[in-house]
Structures are given as C-alpha cells and as structure tokens.
Design an enzyme around this catalytic site. Sequence first.
Site, mmCIF file in Angstrom:
data_model
loop_
_atom_site.group_PDB
_atom_site.id
_atom_site.type_symbol
_atom_site.label_atom_id
_atom_site.label_comp_id
_atom_site.label_asym_id
_atom_site.label_seq_id
_atom_site.Cartn_x
_atom_site.Cartn_y
_atom_site.Cartn_z
ATOM 1 N N ASN A 149 -35.324 -27.432 11.404
ATOM 2 C CA ASN A 149 -33.962 -27.892 11.288
ATOM 3 C C ASN A 149 -32.753 -27.044 10.212
ATOM 4 O OD1 ASN A 149 -33.269 -30.764 12.242
ATOM 5 N ND2 ASN A 149 -35.481 -30.838 11.352
ATOM 6 N N MET A 155 -41.079 -33.051 2.191
ATOM 7 C CA MET A 155 -42.184 -34.037 2.059
ATOM 8 C C MET A 155 -42.664 -34.664 0.937
ATOM 9 S SD MET A 155 -42.014 -34.422 5.519
ATOM 10 C CE MET A 155 -43.395 -35.345 5.699
ATOM 11 N N ARG A 156 -41.740 -34.744 -0.092
ATOM 12 C CA ARG A 156 -41.941 -35.169 -1.709
ATOM 13 C C ARG A 156 -41.147 -36.719 -1.735
ATOM 14 N NH1 ARG A 156 -46.602 -34.334 -3.397
ATOM 15 N NH2 ARG A 156 -46.139 -34.813 -5.219
ATOM 16 N N LEU A 173 -38.782 -38.954 -3.790
ATOM 17 C CA LEU A 173 -38.129 -38.402 -4.933
ATOM 18 C C LEU A 173 -37.896 -39.902 -5.729
ATOM 19 C CD1 LEU A 173 -35.511 -36.424 -3.146
ATOM 20 C CD2 LEU A 173 -37.180 -35.419 -4.899
ATOM 21 N N ASN A 209 -30.624 -36.985 4.359
ATOM 22 C CA ASN A 209 -31.802 -36.577 5.101
ATOM 23 C C ASN A 209 -31.906 -36.802 6.558
ATOM 24 O OD1 ASN A 209 -34.823 -36.147 4.804
ATOM 25 N ND2 ASN A 209 -34.748 -38.518 5.242
ATOM 26 N N HIS A 244 -34.149 -37.985 9.510
ATOM 27 C CA HIS A 244 -35.482 -38.779 9.814
ATOM 28 C C HIS A 244 -35.846 -38.915 11.251
ATOM 29 C CE1 HIS A 244 -38.834 -41.598 8.786
ATOM 30 N NE2 HIS A 244 -38.247 -42.399 9.730
ATOM 31 N N SER A 272 -32.369 -39.977 12.884
ATOM 32 C CA SER A 272 -31.290 -40.404 12.103
ATOM 33 C C SER A 272 -30.972 -39.494 11.129
ATOM 34 C CB SER A 272 -31.738 -41.937 11.604
ATOM 35 O OG SER A 272 -31.907 -42.819 12.330
ATOM 36 N N THR A 312 -30.851 -42.755 -0.606
ATOM 37 C CA THR A 312 -30.901 -43.696 -1.742
ATOM 38 C C THR A 312 -32.415 -43.936 -2.142
ATOM 39 O OG1 THR A 312 -31.274 -45.467 -0.050
ATOM 40 C CG2 THR A 312 -28.963 -44.791 -0.865
ATOM 41 N N ASP A 326 -36.028 -43.795 3.276
ATOM 42 C CA ASP A 326 -35.433 -43.942 4.464
ATOM 43 C C ASP A 326 -34.478 -45.166 4.859
ATOM 44 O OD1 ASP A 326 -36.984 -41.294 5.200
ATOM 45 O OD2 ASP A 326 -38.872 -42.412 5.476
ATOM 46 N N GLN A 367 -32.911 -33.349 19.365
ATOM 47 C CA GLN A 367 -31.926 -34.001 18.910
ATOM 48 C C GLN A 367 -31.267 -33.835 17.319
ATOM 49 O OE1 GLN A 367 -29.951 -35.162 21.158
ATOM 50 N NE2 GLN A 367 -31.260 -34.132 22.899
#
Length: 207
Positions: free
Chosen positions: A12, A82-83, A85, A99, A101, A128, A133, A137, A165
């Site tokens: 990405n 991959m942590r 928060l 983010n 997802h 998505s 927040t 996710d 995508q």
Amino acid sequence: MIVALISGRGSNLAALLDAGLPVGAVISNRADAKGLELARARGVEAIAVEHRAYATREVFEEALRARIDGFAPRLVLLAGFMRILTAGFVERYRGRMLNIHPSLLPAFPGLDTHARALAAGVKIHGCSVHFVTAQLDHGPIVIQAAVPVLPDDTAASLAARVLRQEHVIYPRAARWFLDGRLVIGSGVVIVKGSNAGSDAQLVLGPD
Ligand code: GRF
C-alpha cells in the site's frame, strides 16, 4: 506531507508513492519490515521504532508520537500497521489519521478477514479506508471497493483480489484528504465536490 506507519511488506505504501502522494517519512514498529527498504530505495526517510524495545504500549507510543510529530505531518496513514493503538494516541491524530482495512466494514473488523469472509459465505468482499477512532476498525468510512467472492477462492486468492483494490482506493482517499474534500458529520464522511455513485448500482456474483 504524510507520515505512513507500516509493519510489513508495504505494498500500500508503494501504491501511495506511485500515485505521487507526498509521503515524507515511513515508520515501522518492526525493523525488518520490507516496506522500510522499499521506502529507502525511493528516497523516503524510513525509521524503525521497535515496539519490543519499549516496556509498555504507552512508552512505545510516546516514542512513536515524538517521531511522527517531528515531521509535523498533515496526515498520518496506517498502511498495514499491525499494532493496536491506545485511545490517547488515536485522539492526538483525530480527524487526520486514516487506515486501510481488508473488508467491507462494518463486516469483519480485526484479523483474518479473508478466511472469515469465506467461512461466512459472503458473495461480495472488499476493502475500506476509514478515519481511525479508538474502537478498532470502526471509524467513519471514506471509500470502499468491492470484489466478488468466487467459488474456488482461497483466503490467499481472495486477499490478492482485494489487495489490488486497496491500491486503488487508498491513494484516492489520501488525495481527497489533502485536497480538503473530506468532511465528517455525525460519524459519516462526505466527499465534497463528488457526485459519484448517485445512479450507480453494483451487483457482483454468479448469474
Ligand atoms: C493490507 O491488506 C491492509 O489492508 C492490512 O494489512 C495489509 C498490508 O499490506 N491492514 P501491505 O504491507 O500494504 O502490503
């Protein structure tokens, strides 16, 4: 400019760079993340802030925050970071952290989304981009892309279809943000100046 947080491969991140987005620095919580090499090869500052070197999540996040804020970014992008928060960290970047997802949220938050989608028998899956927040996710959704789930799919084949995508929608969402086109109201994102989708109908699946 953008600071991207990664943990691994960095595909990405590559898509963001390919799209010409102003990624000024990449930070990984793992020093062996392939995405750090990718960033350096493209002349982008790449830094490891290894979570294992810190006694608690809060101390790790304090170090991460200091590195991010040193660049004074307008936008922070989680790109395969991959942590989990803490709410305090997320609050600091409220409204300016996105983010990507690999599911059509709110379906399948968390890990192993492709295997879970197959197990659930969904016929449409996807990805998505959302504002981050405190709830994992669950933030306001900016853009989604859907793909069909095919009868002989494995988690790997489905992941590859979704990933293509991801590479389309993440740069688009980041550009919208930098262009000041994203407005959040009542937890819903409006893309200013967009009439996309008004007549669109998306139907995917076997005949
Ligand atoms: C992507 O599938 C992303 O949606 C998820 O982690 C993966 C990261 O892949 N959050 P990459 O490191 O961008 O190649």
